[in-house]
Scaffold this active site. Sequence first.
Site, PDB file in Angstrom:
ATOM      1  N   LYS B  95      -6.751  -3.421   3.355  1.00  6.20           N
ATOM      2  CA  LYS B  95      -6.144  -3.939   2.125  1.00  6.20           C
ATOM      3  C   LYS B  95      -6.203  -5.462   2.019  1.00  6.20           C
ATOM      4  CE  LYS B  95      -4.746  -0.031   0.287  1.00  6.20           C
ATOM      5  NZ  LYS B  95      -5.377   0.460  -0.953  1.00  6.20           N
ATOM      6  N   GLU B 117       1.607  -2.868  -6.756  1.00  6.20           N
ATOM      7  CA  GLU B 117       2.141  -1.526  -6.524  1.00  6.20           C
ATOM      8  C   GLU B 117       1.751  -1.149  -5.104  1.00  6.20           C
ATOM      9  OE1 GLU B 117      -0.827  -2.027  -7.765  1.00  6.20           O
ATOM     10  OE2 GLU B 117      -1.946  -0.752  -6.378  1.00  6.20           O
ATOM     11  N   SER B 382      -9.779   2.908   8.315  1.00 11.32           N
ATOM     12  CA  SER B 382      -9.313   1.944   7.305  1.00 11.32           C
ATOM     13  C   SER B 382      -8.015   1.245   7.687  1.00 11.32           C
ATOM     14  CB  SER B 382      -9.142   2.648   5.954  1.00 11.32           C
ATOM     15  OG  SER B 382      -8.288   3.766   6.106  1.00 11.32           O
TER      16      SER B 382
END
Lengths: 246, 399
Positions: B95, B117, B382
């Site tokens: 991210k 969000e 990830s």
Amino acid sequence: MKHLVAYITTGFPEKAFTVDLALALGESGVDSLELGVPFSDPVADGPVIEQANFLALEKGLRFRDVLELSEQIASKVDTLWMGYFNPFYQYGMDALLKKANEIGVSGMIIPDLPHEEAGVYKTQFDTNAVSNISFVAPTDDDARIKELVRDSKKFIYLVAYAGITGSGQSEDLQPVITSIKSHTETPVYVGFGVNEKTAKEKVAGVDGVIVGSAFVNVLLQEDMNYQQKIEKCCSIAREIKQKINE
Amino acid sequence: MYIPSPSKFDPDENGHFGIFGGRYVPETLMPALLELDEEYKKIRFDKEFWSEVDYYLKDYVGRPSPLYYAANISKELGAKIYLKREDLNHTGAHKINNVIAQGLMAKRLGKKKVIAETGAGQHGVATATICALLDLECEVFMGAKDVARQELNVFRMKLLGAKVHSVESGSKTLKDAMNDAIRHWVTNARDTFYIIGTVAGPHPYPMMVRDFQAIIGKEAREQILEKENRLPDHVIACIGGGSNAIGMFQHFLEDKEVGCIGIEAGGHGVGTDKHGCSLLMGRPGVLHGQMSYLLQDQDGQIQEAHSISAGLDYPGIGPEHAFHKDSDNITYDNITDDEALDAFVWLSRAEGIIPAFESAHAIAYLKKLKDIEGKLIIVNVSGRGDKDMIQAKELLHFD
């Protein structure tokens, strides 16, 4: 005469109630009715309309019910559909606009279908004589406003402030109104945050108002019966109609 | 230094990937989106912007992330498995790659306030981190259900100085967090930058976030060529909104010999109504500013998704994935909660790497993939599993 457009959530609290309320509003000074199509994710709406949407869906309201109720109302009061794009898209825009034409629904107000995405449906709207209502927001500049209002029909929905429905904000709209009026003859109606207290001030310089949360708030009252709700909504409508024309 | 390259899969002027994507938002937001689009056009290939991004990615995030040869599971499977270690990034997931670049864009546009969000909380933590670094005000919207199951991440965000809004409406997960973030943005569009965490939302976000995440695939491609002197047979990544997957696949999509496989959350199984398989079980529709595959009923009402992993618990999917599904450029499959949980334990014990529940879906697919023997495969890890410890502790018992 300045116009009053009333939004109500279709099928809330019950289907038969919607027809009674719609017809009563039509006799209380409401010029056009927005029949709101409930949606699970109403991102342009505040808590009042969101709540009515959820409750209508929870009670099992289907899209076909909206069509059926529209049929009973549209011949008596000028009716538009107001709703988020996905339910309309799932029905199929072609079939829906034909249906609108058939039952006499005069326009559609789709808050999440901006100018750029609406273009591909223009011919279908025109062929079926249904107006796709153009939005103008206070964040728009003159160049964009010119573009937005070029093909406007019926009326322009001027969003009163950057925000969601039913909140108490206010912004100076005169520069935006001047810009719209310099580019089009289409009447301008202001919506968002309009109620019996704010109507007179909000209508300044425009041709009408759109009122939603003020009515839906009444529909949400648990301590009122249907007759009382209809009477209250009608008295709000009469009061607003009078104030915007003082 | 990483700079995105133009792709044959770039969307059109208004952000359409075929019929998907676009900008389905209230008019109030259109000027902000058009401004963002203009700004992004200016910096997309701008060396100065990317050298600033590069500085933070190297010295702050710790890139490039390693491509690790997982010898133990390779031996077990009779294949060569490499893991792209996005779990080793600062803040523990991919991210941050996206957030650094969007944070710098917010600065360029002169916006002092940032909203985001978050589902699992990884994007919220990454955003809170970058706001601390770049001196931006940060508010994060998170579904109440996710606030409860990811309480460690909520605390991390608060520790970093962010305000966390617990969203009580609807399914109380990522979908509803995004609704409220959009509502906040409509109200504050003039001074607030919305850092979207995945390749979803209105144009230009899907393209922009893909560009920001494509550094994963660019590195992986160089690393595998250096180690194996050839391209992999398969590249596997999990998909919620789809940013780690599109980031990984971007630099392999035009190679016919590489099969890109995206793994959706199978939840309790696609035969039930508890899963997150928007591509497999959904239909095209409009939500959160984009046209894409959505889980919805006959009338177009959005349905709740389900996954053990908060990051995959979303009834939609990035529009570019919808396009790739319809054009058969990427293979999509799914992994259930149980299979993911097994893989979570498997990778922990075989390699000493605890993956995030999300990434465990991609790992689990190694056991489902047919004809795996002798194949060269990259799996994108990830994120790391630290954030899932409380939930895992409820589900797993080792005594």
